[in-house]
Design an enzyme around this catalytic site. Structure first.
Site, short mmCIF file in Angstrom:
data_model
loop_
_atom_site.label_atom_id
_atom_site.label_comp_id
_atom_site.label_asym_id
_atom_site.label_seq_id
_atom_site.Cartn_x
_atom_site.Cartn_y
_atom_site.Cartn_z
N HIS A 102 0.84 -1.20 0.00
CA HIS A 102 0.00 0.00 0.00
C HIS A 102 0.87 1.25 0.00
O HIS A 102 1.80 1.36 0.80
CB HIS A 102 -0.91 0.01 1.23
CG HIS A 102 -1.73 1.26 1.37
ND1 HIS A 102 -1.73 2.03 2.50
CD2 HIS A 102 -2.59 1.86 0.50
CE1 HIS A 102 -2.55 3.06 2.34
NE2 HIS A 102 -3.08 2.97 1.13
N SER A 103 0.60 2.18 -0.90
CA SER A 103 1.24 3.48 -0.93
C SER A 103 2.78 3.34 -1.00
O SER A 103 3.29 2.74 -1.95
CB SER A 103 0.81 4.28 0.31
OG SER A 103 1.11 5.64 0.16
#
Length: 251
Positions: A102-103
């Site tokens: 994520h991210s």
């Protein structure tokens, strides 16, 4: 021992026990890597929902983050975080995993895939950075560290105020954003890879901050999914996110 009892034991050994282990081994195994400032705690609900579906989930926390914030230092770099995940996979003896980033976690999983591609069945970038060889977080974002509040080698998130009780976001190691990623193993390119772009309601996909990373994934020929959610879908739409992760994992 009677003849029939002996036959029953043989059948148990030959058929029932192997099937039991086969069912156990067939579970999807997810390793989820959180984003900057966060920790494995951020994906607790997604973990629970995936586990209810029969999956096995690992959500390690990167050095200097979450419950490992006491290990924060100016020496913590991108490869510290990559090795956090590599060693989790090796020491847990995990194989054929679905690796989710994520991210900022996109930087980490890319490095992991370069180091141990044979352990990874699929990679899912969740509204995440998708770097090429030699790129860093700062080089991709045009970032300048002078734009951020930095103390003791950590980038302090503006939304975290003093006195907040855990779980909470904490300063992220600055060096991890400055370090370029070095990609040398072509086998990582053979891993089935996917991208999930989260787009807030009433916004156009191309307006999203991670749209160019999704475009890069599309250029590579990956399947790109779109999920109506803010950047932190693990909190805003955990059920929908879980369904999508499980669907991709089962393809």
């Amino acid at each position: 021992m009677s003849f029939y009892k002996a036959i029953s034991i043989c059948l148990l050994i030959l058929f029932i026990i192997p099937q039991t282990f086969a069912q156990k081994d067939s579970r999807q195994t997810y390793v989820i890597v959180h984003g900057a400032w966060g920790g494995g705690w951020a994906f607790r609900e997604v973990d629970s929902l995936l586990t209810q579906k029969g999956a096995q989930v690992y959500r390690p926390t990167l050095t200097g983050q979450g419950e490992r914030v006491h290990l924060a230092s100016e020496k913590v770099g991108l490869y510290t975080h990559i090795l956090d995940i590599v060693n989790t996979i090796l020491f847990e003896d995990l194989h054929e995993i679905v690796l989710v980033g994520h991210s900022y976690g996109g930087m980490v999983i890319t490095g992991v895939a370069d180091q141990i591609p044979d352990r990874i069945q699929k990679i899912i970038y969740l509204d995440a950075m998708l770097p090429e060889n030699g790129e860093s977080v700062f080089s991709m974002s045009g970032g300048d560290e002078s734009r951020y509040q930095i103390e003791n080698g950590g980038i302090i998130p503006a939304w975290v105020k003093g006195g907040q009780a855990p779980p909470k976001d904490v300063p992220h190691p600055l060096k991890t954003w400055k370090d370029p990623i070095l990609l040398q193993n072509p086998k990582r390119l053979e891993i089935d890879s996917y991208y999930i772009l989260t787009v807030e309601a009433e916004k156009k996909p191309e307006e999203d901050g991670f749209a160019r990373h999704a475009a890069r994934a599309k250029e590579k020929g990956w399947k790109v999914y779109q999920l109506e959610a803010d950047h932190n879908a693990q909190w805003s739409t955990p059920v929908e996110l879980t369904e999508m992760l499980f669907e991709i994992g089962g393809e």
